[in-house]
Design an enzyme around this catalytic site. Sequence first.
Site, short mmCIF file in Angstrom:
data_model
loop_
_atom_site.label_atom_id
_atom_site.label_comp_id
_atom_site.label_asym_id
_atom_site.label_seq_id
_atom_site.Cartn_x
_atom_site.Cartn_y
_atom_site.Cartn_z
CG ASP A 22 70.81 21.53 86.45
OD1 ASP A 22 71.41 20.74 87.20
OD2 ASP A 22 70.31 21.19 85.36
CE LYS A 79 73.21 18.06 83.66
NZ LYS A 79 72.80 16.80 84.31
N GLY A 151 64.43 19.13 81.08
CA GLY A 151 64.10 20.34 80.33
C GLY A 151 62.66 20.42 79.88
NE ARG A 163 54.02 5.08 90.27
CZ ARG A 163 53.49 4.79 91.46
NH1 ARG A 163 53.74 3.61 92.02
NH2 ARG A 163 52.72 5.65 92.08
N GLY A 212 62.49 16.68 84.84
CA GLY A 212 61.12 17.18 84.76
C GLY A 212 60.51 17.62 86.07
N GLY A 233 66.64 20.66 87.59
CA GLY A 233 67.39 21.31 86.51
C GLY A 233 66.85 22.68 86.20
CB SER A 234 64.78 23.84 83.39
OG SER A 234 65.67 23.12 82.56
#
Length: 292
Positions: A22, A79, A151, A163, A212, A233-234
């Site tokens: 990102d 997005k 996030g 999983r 995450g 992402g972050s």
Amino acid sequence: MNERYELNKNLAQMLKGGVIMDVTTPEQAVIAEKAGAVAVMALERVPADIRARGGVARMSDPKIIKEIKAAVSIPVMAKVRIGHFVEAQILEALGIDFIDESEVLTPADEMYHIDKWAFKIPFVCGARNLGEALRRIGEGASMIRTKGEAGTGNVVEAVRHMRIINAEIKRLTTLREDELMAAAKELQAPYDLVKYVAQHGRLPVVNFAAGGIATPADAALMMQLGADGVFVGSGIFKSQNPEKMAEAIVKAVTYYDKPEILAEVSEGLGEAMQSIDIRKLDEKDLYASRGW
């Protein structure tokens, strides 16, 4: 239509084994490309900032997307809100490389996802389980990713989703052919896709990990669990040293099964992004439950 879809699946396949990052500025996009990212996701705000700010999160300003696209030679994704086919039409007109119909943005339609067959451009969609993955593929998605919980800097939901998908795929491979229609009913998924998974032991498109992932170890964990690649992402630009973190995560995805190299690339990175205990989030603040 089928030829176009096969091309889109192949385009997504070309990203396999890579990291998609990102970015919110052309400068960040250049850092990502130099670090070895196979693509970037152009955003106004990374998921951590979207989560902190609240309100309605929408498609990014086309100006930002165009600036990022002009800054790099690797594919650029962007997005759109779940169900917002007009945002998707705008991105296709901008010449974006992939569209992510994303639960990170505020859903525009709580009943219907976008009919991805109506577009020439490849789509990425999130999934928590095999049924969600096959429904999105049935709508024309060329690439699947775990939803995780974007996030948060907490990889637990991405692990759970990967999983679950893998376990449900494994179960399908044990069924007799006359049991597959019942499985399709149970999964609420197209029969032909259920049959494909049962015969091949995998999804018909690539399945990346997302949501995450904050460290090289997180990225390697998802690869060892069977991910075809990783979205971050972050985790890059909310870390203490984005350039080093970006390079380290790319190396971790490449050498995911080499602990000595993972130890080396994990050293001296500075502090990872601030993280959130998902158990303390209200139900309304969970992104993964958006969509169906």
